[in-house]
Enzyme design. Structure first.
Site, PDB file in Angstrom:
ATOM      1  N   LYS A  60     -22.636  75.208 108.648  1.00 40.82           N
ATOM      2  CA  LYS A  60     -21.667  74.513 109.492  1.00 40.82           C
ATOM      3  C   LYS A  60     -20.862  75.441 110.392  1.00 40.82           C
ATOM      4  CE  LYS A  60     -21.801  70.025 108.339  1.00 40.82           C
ATOM      5  NZ  LYS A  60     -21.797  68.909 109.305  1.00 40.82           N
ATOM      6  N   SER A 316     -28.805  74.304 102.702  1.00 44.98           N
ATOM      7  CA  SER A 316     -27.698  74.172 103.647  1.00 44.98           C
ATOM      8  C   SER A 316     -26.368  74.733 103.181  1.00 44.98           C
ATOM      9  CB  SER A 316     -27.504  72.703 104.024  1.00 44.98           C
ATOM     10  OG  SER A 316     -27.234  71.927 102.872  1.00 44.98           O
TER      11      SER A 316
END
Length: 423
Positions: A60, A316
């Site tokens: 992110k 992720s």
């Protein structure tokens, strides 16, 4: 979708290249590691893109920093910035605020794991203020948008934004540079769709034969619902366990980008995610968060299709809270059929429990939960009993013996709402 030239409406390769320049001294080029265990297990060549090794332990940071830096260059951060996040986007925003010395207000759900709250505060230091609002990401997002309107702070969307998507897309550029062999499938975790849209932006042009498989948690499969409906669809209720990917509605922009380029959308049971979390920890020494394990958990669902192929799974993030370990173990055992909860009828006399243990339980069965109150006014009284069995095949024998001995009243695993109330 025009991928060759940058447009206002859609991300482009030009924008991705510009994002790479912006992020050059900010992020890590994370490894693309072959997993010999997963490769052997699945009969394919499995490579893990380790975004859990970023400074904020998730991908992110790519999109968040790219977006905020561009606003900073355009002198649009004078009133600060604001965002909403279940955790990882917030950490990327906080990192950018501290590095660029920008004031940020971060709205997060009340249910956000403590570990993620602490990380946001650490990365942002004096430049960020955290506000806990609502039970879901969508609750926090609505509060953040209202704050943006009231105070003139720039809203940093976690996924539905061109520059956010282009930042995430730098990950795809790295993947293509890190392998010489053609990639048959890329497994992408999906919450709001920003990462998937970024992968598509790059792969649809530079590796169009690669099939994009997106993976959602079963309890929050908003992209799957949208693809089936043909329009972007909001789910009324979601399971928030996979907090990094649990959104009620994917982005309108990300849906438009993804809908014609996704080969398949898989929904993975939260219990399977928990089983995978424990497995990669015990066998690979990887500490992942639930969303970070989605793509690995999906491999078993796609085993026949990927046999003999080159596969990339995007890992992720690793922002997990150790206090969730017991819940993770519980969900994994329920999913594998190793833990079972019953309402059991016990006669109101001495020795009833001893008889239950001797005549109902198998030699390796274990009582892990027991709640009972004696009531002298009745012949029998109900108890809630949790029993762990060595393997799923032992369940039928346990159930049969319980019924034959007259102890069985009801099975709670088939009634999760009731189980949540009682246990």
């Amino acid at each position: 979708m025009n991928m060759k030239n940058r447009t206002v409406d859609f991300p482009s390769l030009y924008g991705v290249e510009e994002a790479r320049k912006t992020l050059e001294n900010v992020i890590h080029t994370t490894p693309l590691q072959k997993s010999f265990r997963l490769s052997k297990q699945s009969g394919a060549d499995i490579f893990l893109k380790r975004e859990d090794m970023q400074p904020v332990r998730s991908y992110k940071i790519r999109g968040a920093y790219n977006k905020i830096y561009n606003l900073y260059k355009e002198d649009k951060t004078g009133n600060g910035i604001v965002c909403a996040s279940a955790g990882n986007h917030a950490q990327g925003v906080a990192f950018a605020c501290r590095k660029l010395k920008i004031n940020g207000t971060i709205f997060m759900p009340v249910t956000t794991p403590k570990q993620k709250l602490e990380q946001v505060a650490m990365f942002g230091e004096k430049y960020v203020e955290i506000k806990l609002i609502g039970d879901t990401f969508d609750d926090s997002k609505n509060a953040a948008i209202q704050y943006s309107k009231s105070y003139g702070a720039e809203f940093i969307h976690p996924f539905d934004d061109v520059e956010i998507i282009e930042g995430q897309a730098t990950l795809a550029m790295e993947i293509l540079e890190q392998t010489e062999d053609p990639i048959d499938f890329v497994f992408v975790p999906l919450g709001g769709g920003g990462l998937a849209a970024g992968i598509i932006t790059v792969f649809s042009v530079l590796s169009p034969k690669t099939k994009i498989i997106v993976v959602e948690p079963k309890g929050a499969a908003s992209m799957k619902a949208s693809l089936e409906a043909g329009v972007n669809t909001e789910l009324l209720h979601i399971d928030k366990f996979v907090d990094g990917a649990a959104v009620q509605k994917v982005g309108d922009l990300t849906f438009e980008i993804c809908k014609d380029h996704i080969h398949e959308c898989l929904a993975v049971d939260e219990g399977k995610v928990c089983e995978t979390l424990l497995e990669v920890y015990n066998k690979d020494a990887m500490v992942l968060e639930p969303a970070g394990a989605l793509t690995i958990a999906a491999l078993d669902l796609y085993k026949q299709q990927i046999a003999g192929k080159n596969i990339v799974c995007i890992v992720s993030g690793s922002n997990n809270d150790i206090t969730r370990t017991e819940e993770i173990k519980e969900r994994a055992m329920l999913y594998k059929g190793l833990k079972h909860y019953f309402i059991v009828k016990f006669p109101q006399r001495p020795g009833a429990l001893k008889e239950f243990v001797l005549h109902v339980l198998g030699t390796s069965d274990d009582i892990t939960f027991f709640e009972y109150t004696k009531r002298n006014s009745r012949e029998t009284a109900s108890a809630i009993v949790g029993i762990e069995v060595p393997s799923f095949s032992d369940f039928e024998g346990l159930l049969r013996r319980m019924k034959e001995a007259g102890y069985y009243e009801s099975y709670l695993n088939d009634s999760p709402n009731m189980m949540n109330i009682l246990i």
